[in-house]
Design a protein around this motif. Sequence first.
Motif, PDB file in Angstrom:
ATOM      1  N   ALA A   1      52.322  -7.078  15.788  1.00 13.93           N
ATOM      2  CA  ALA A   1      52.636  -8.498  15.643  1.00 13.93           C
ATOM      3  C   ALA A   1      51.574  -9.216  14.816  1.00 13.93           C
ATOM      4  O   ALA A   1      51.893 -10.032  13.936  1.00 13.93           O
ATOM      5  CB  ALA A   1      52.758  -9.150  17.024  1.00 13.93           C
ATOM      6  N   GLU A   2      50.301  -8.899  15.062  1.00 15.79           N
ATOM      7  CA  GLU A   2      49.237  -9.548  14.300  1.00 15.79           C
ATOM      8  C   GLU A   2      49.204  -9.051  12.858  1.00 15.79           C
ATOM      9  O   GLU A   2      48.936  -9.822  11.934  1.00 15.79           O
ATOM     10  CB  GLU A   2      47.881  -9.318  14.966  1.00 15.79           C
ATOM     11  N   VAL A   3      49.498  -7.772  12.654  1.00 14.96           N
ATOM     12  CA  VAL A   3      49.575  -7.239  11.296  1.00 14.96           C
ATOM     13  C   VAL A   3      50.675  -7.948  10.515  1.00 14.96           C
ATOM     14  O   VAL A   3      50.498  -8.334   9.353  1.00 14.96           O
ATOM     15  CB  VAL A   3      49.813  -5.720  11.324  1.00 14.96           C
ATOM     16  N   ARG A   4      51.796  -8.149  11.162  1.00 16.87           N
ATOM     17  CA  ARG A   4      52.906  -8.850  10.490  1.00 16.87           C
ATOM     18  C   ARG A   4      52.563 -10.311  10.224  1.00 16.87           C
ATOM     19  O   ARG A   4      52.938 -10.875   9.186  1.00 16.87           O
ATOM     20  CB  ARG A   4      54.173  -8.722  11.331  1.00 16.87           C
ATOM     21  N   GLU A   5      51.859 -10.924  11.146  1.00 22.50           N
ATOM     22  CA  GLU A   5      51.414 -12.306  10.928  1.00 22.50           C
ATOM     23  C   GLU A   5      50.522 -12.399   9.692  1.00 22.50           C
ATOM     24  O   GLU A   5      50.682 -13.288   8.852  1.00 22.50           O
ATOM     25  CB  GLU A   5      50.666 -12.807  12.162  1.00 22.50           C
ATOM     26  N   LEU A   6      49.576 -11.473   9.589  1.00 26.25           N
ATOM     27  CA  LEU A   6      48.687 -11.458   8.434  1.00 26.25           C
ATOM     28  C   LEU A   6      49.432 -11.129   7.149  1.00 26.25           C
ATOM     29  O   LEU A   6      49.090 -11.645   6.074  1.00 26.25           O
ATOM     30  CB  LEU A   6      47.565 -10.447   8.646  1.00 26.25           C
ATOM     31  N   GLY A   7      50.456 -10.282   7.241  1.00 30.69           N
ATOM     32  CA  GLY A   7      51.244  -9.956   6.066  1.00 30.69           C
ATOM     33  C   GLY A   7      51.938 -11.170   5.484  1.00 30.69           C
ATOM     34  O   GLY A   7      51.982 -11.356   4.262  1.00 30.69           O
ATOM     35  N   ALA A   8      52.476 -12.007   6.367  1.00 26.63           N
ATOM     36  CA  ALA A   8      53.129 -13.237   5.911  1.00 26.63           C
ATOM     37  C   ALA A   8      52.109 -14.207   5.332  1.00 26.63           C
ATOM     38  O   ALA A   8      52.362 -14.875   4.324  1.00 26.63           O
ATOM     39  CB  ALA A   8      53.886 -13.875   7.068  1.00 26.63           C
ATOM     40  N   LEU A   9      50.932 -14.292   5.966  1.00 25.87           N
ATOM     41  CA  LEU A   9      49.878 -15.171   5.456  1.00 25.87           C
ATOM     42  C   LEU A   9      49.381 -14.703   4.092  1.00 25.87           C
ATOM     43  O   LEU A   9      49.237 -15.489   3.153  1.00 25.87           O
ATOM     44  CB  LEU A   9      48.706 -15.210   6.436  1.00 25.87           C
ATOM     45  N   ALA A  10      49.112 -13.398   3.970  1.00 25.33           N
ATOM     46  CA  ALA A  10      48.532 -12.864   2.735  1.00 25.33           C
ATOM     47  C   ALA A  10      49.463 -13.053   1.544  1.00 25.33           C
ATOM     48  O   ALA A  10      49.002 -13.303   0.423  1.00 25.33           O
ATOM     49  CB  ALA A  10      48.204 -11.383   2.909  1.00 25.33           C
ATOM     50  N   GLY A  11      50.762 -12.908   1.768  1.00 24.00           N
ATOM     51  CA  GLY A  11      51.720 -13.060   0.682  1.00 24.00           C
ATOM     52  C   GLY A  11      52.254 -14.462   0.531  1.00 24.00           C
ATOM     53  O   GLY A  11      53.127 -14.710  -0.306  1.00 24.00           O
ATOM     54  N   GLY A  12      51.720 -15.391   1.303  1.00 25.14           N
ATOM     55  CA  GLY A  12      52.199 -16.765   1.258  1.00 25.14           C
ATOM     56  C   GLY A  12      51.620 -17.565   0.105  1.00 25.14           C
ATOM     57  O   GLY A  12      50.621 -17.184  -0.500  1.00 25.14           O
ATOM     58  N   LEU A  13      52.253 -18.687  -0.183  1.00 26.04           N
ATOM     59  CA  LEU A  13      51.817 -19.538  -1.291  1.00 26.04           C
ATOM     60  C   LEU A  13      50.379 -19.994  -1.122  1.00 26.04           C
ATOM     61  O   LEU A  13      49.598 -19.998  -2.077  1.00 26.04           O
ATOM     62  CB  LEU A  13      52.750 -20.754  -1.389  1.00 26.04           C
ATOM     63  N   GLU A  14      50.008 -20.370   0.088  1.00 27.30           N
ATOM     64  CA  GLU A  14      48.687 -20.941   0.315  1.00 27.30           C
ATOM     65  C   GLU A  14      47.589 -19.908   0.098  1.00 27.30           C
ATOM     66  O   GLU A  14      46.632 -20.138  -0.653  1.00 27.30           O
ATOM     67  CB  GLU A  14      48.613 -21.514   1.734  1.00 27.30           C
TER      68      GLU A  14
ATOM     69  N   TYR B   1      43.747  -4.017   5.421  1.00 28.12           N
ATOM     70  CA  TYR B   1      44.634  -3.620   4.326  1.00 28.12           C
ATOM     71  C   TYR B   1      45.630  -4.733   4.006  1.00 28.12           C
ATOM     72  O   TYR B   1      45.850  -5.075   2.838  1.00 28.12           O
ATOM     73  CB  TYR B   1      45.346  -2.350   4.767  1.00 28.12           C
ATOM     74  N   THR B   2      46.204  -5.302   5.032  1.00 25.03           N
ATOM     75  CA  THR B   2      47.260  -6.297   4.829  1.00 25.03           C
ATOM     76  C   THR B   2      46.707  -7.594   4.263  1.00 25.03           C
ATOM     77  O   THR B   2      47.254  -8.159   3.310  1.00 25.03           O
ATOM     78  CB  THR B   2      47.981  -6.564   6.163  1.00 25.03           C
ATOM     79  N   TRP B   3      45.602  -8.063   4.835  1.00 21.36           N
ATOM     80  CA  TRP B   3      45.041  -9.344   4.406  1.00 21.36           C
ATOM     81  C   TRP B   3      44.368  -9.224   3.037  1.00 21.36           C
ATOM     82  O   TRP B   3      44.265 -10.206   2.296  1.00 21.36           O
ATOM     83  CB  TRP B   3      44.053  -9.867   5.444  1.00 21.36           C
ATOM     84  N   GLY B   4      43.933  -8.042   2.653  1.00 24.93           N
ATOM     85  CA  GLY B   4      43.235  -7.862   1.390  1.00 24.93           C
ATOM     86  C   GLY B   4      44.041  -8.245   0.174  1.00 24.93           C
ATOM     87  O   GLY B   4      43.467  -8.451  -0.907  1.00 24.93           O
ATOM     88  N   ALA B   5      45.349  -8.350   0.300  1.00 26.38           N
ATOM     89  CA  ALA B   5      46.183  -8.749  -0.833  1.00 26.38           C
ATOM     90  C   ALA B   5      45.949 -10.194  -1.237  1.00 26.38           C
ATOM     91  O   ALA B   5      46.315 -10.599  -2.340  1.00 26.38           O
ATOM     92  CB  ALA B   5      47.660  -8.547  -0.503  1.00 26.38           C
ATOM     93  N   ALA B   6      45.331 -10.992  -0.371  1.00 28.31           N
ATOM     94  CA  ALA B   6      45.043 -12.386  -0.712  1.00 28.31           C
ATOM     95  C   ALA B   6      43.862 -12.476  -1.672  1.00 28.31           C
ATOM     96  O   ALA B   6      43.881 -13.246  -2.635  1.00 28.31           O
ATOM     97  CB  ALA B   6      44.766 -13.193   0.555  1.00 28.31           C
ATOM     98  N   ASP B   7      42.829 -11.701  -1.403  1.00 25.54           N
ATOM     99  CA  ASP B   7      41.633 -11.690  -2.253  1.00 25.54           C
ATOM    100  C   ASP B   7      40.761 -10.521  -1.831  1.00 25.54           C
ATOM    101  O   ASP B   7      40.532 -10.308  -0.631  1.00 25.54           O
ATOM    102  CB  ASP B   7      40.837 -12.987  -2.122  1.00 25.54           C
TER     103      ASP B   7
ATOM    104  N   GLY C   1      40.392  -0.496   0.707  1.00 24.07           N
ATOM    105  CA  GLY C   1      40.493  -1.441  -0.401  1.00 24.07           C
ATOM    106  C   GLY C   1      41.255  -0.867  -1.582  1.00 24.07           C
ATOM    107  O   GLY C   1      42.068  -1.567  -2.215  1.00 24.07           O
ATOM    108  N   SER C   2      41.024   0.397  -1.903  1.00 22.94           N
ATOM    109  CA  SER C   2      41.758   1.025  -3.007  1.00 22.94           C
ATOM    110  C   SER C   2      43.237   1.152  -2.671  1.00 22.94           C
ATOM    111  O   SER C   2      44.097   0.911  -3.519  1.00 22.94           O
ATOM    112  CB  SER C   2      41.164   2.401  -3.314  1.00 22.94           C
TER     113      SER C   2
END
Length: 540
Positions: free
Chosen positions: A38-51, A118-124, A300-301
């Motif tokens: 559930a938390e991984v999915r939450e972060l996935g939505a955040l990381a790929g979100g506009l903000e 891994y999931t959140w790293g897509a933001a920066d 990260g890779s």
Amino acid sequence: MPTHEVFNQVPPIVPFDNSRNPALLEGLHREGAGWAEAEVRELGALAGGLEAQEWGRVANEYPPVLHTHDRYGNRIDEVEFHPYWHRLMDVAVTHGLHGSPWLDERPGAHTARAAKFYTWGAADAGHMCPISMTYAIVPALRHNPELSARYEPLLGSRTYDFGLREPSAKAGLIAGMSMTEKQGGSDVRANTTTATPQSDGTYRIVGHKWFTSAPMSDMFLTLAQAPGGLSCFLLPRVLPDGSRNSLRLQRLKDKLGNKSNASSEIEYEDAVGWLVGLEGAGVKTIIEMVNMTRLDCVIGSATGMRAGLVQAVHHARHREVFGAKLIDQPAMRNVLADLVIESDAATTVMMRLAGATDRAASDPAEAALRRIALAVTKYWVCKRAPAHAAEALECLGGNGYVEDSGMPRLFRESPLMSIWEGSGNVAALDALRAMGRQPESVEAYFNEVSLARGVNHHLDDAIDRIGKELTDFGDIEYRARRVVELMALVLQGAQLVRHGHAAIADAFCASRFGGDWGIAFGTLPTGVDTTAILERAYVD
């Protein structure tokens, strides 16, 4: 005007769900951390979100600024970050991507953290550096139980508390590491920084460091030459009496990528440090931190591969060429499927390493496997990231070469993980060192890959080739990359055969081991189920 009509351009991919990744979620459950989905999915939505995507873009457009002195001429040695950097850091700390797993007694805590990282790293990618070092410092710091007891709860605190203050007075801490010097680089035993013991039990540190990432961290582990040899020390930015420690920031590095993160050269002008571990055991002590950050290099890779792949597939699904969608063109399907295979292989083996990290403390076989598997995987997965990023960028054509696409930032970031914590040769030679000093790691490796025997003859043959390569150690250093590359590929193939999608496992083994593969991505053999493979990349 009619000439300005926009058509056949790809719609924005943002927002997207970065957790929609079968290889990641399957690995999360397989390695015992399904409770974190559930938390991984939450972060996935955040990381790929506009903000969050905007936070990452702007933090890289407006990199940190060094202020050595205040307006009156007083030395302050502070780095100013864009506010979006702090928002990225706050999300990462709040979700426990830093030191929190060390305080979490649930089985699979490190696996859960790896999936979130891994999931959140897509933001920066840049802000993940201090997050990684804060995670990694804990096992090394435990070599000084007094310091560990004082600071470990704060290193695992889910409160992001930025600013230079006495560490014990803060709600949460961020840590860094400072090892390399001008003359030494990876040869840290050539360090010239000195540590002189004092009557109060502290040491006075004098010297310089060529790379110190995230210099606004609250504390650092560093190496210096003490009377008993090269030793490890903890240096806080602010001392217990509230005064600034004498860590002088000389300049910030102008880097190829990782622009949002500050990397600096520093000098210790009689700085105060506390010994961590024994005098003369500095490398042995700090290597515990290095091994944890090497895991994050792999993560990260793998994160970057997934990000580039998702962008390439999205573009191909919407762009029309020669009367058909780009994704339906046979040559492009081959390229995209190959990128998916590489990404899935990196993600799957990354999750296996995270699981081994969870079990290493109580299972000697898992500890031995992690020792060798992390070294070979760090070498290969990080080495593949730049080629993967370049091919993903090319899938967008000229549109991928402009900054607005985000692909140039991804490409500039891609070489870092192979350089950080030991470049290619260092990683390959470390794998050989592990085999020589810890022969049980070789046994653990073969036990692991042999679990996949009897399913794919290409993989079976490759396992046999490794055995032959390791029978002759006469010129093993010259062959280091060749041997370690094959070991890494076999480890990936074994994980895919046992746990991956059948189409991906078959294509991986046929191409990587069977000789039915070219040098560039997009040279997979005929008969590959590209439809099933490409579905693994959809995030909408």
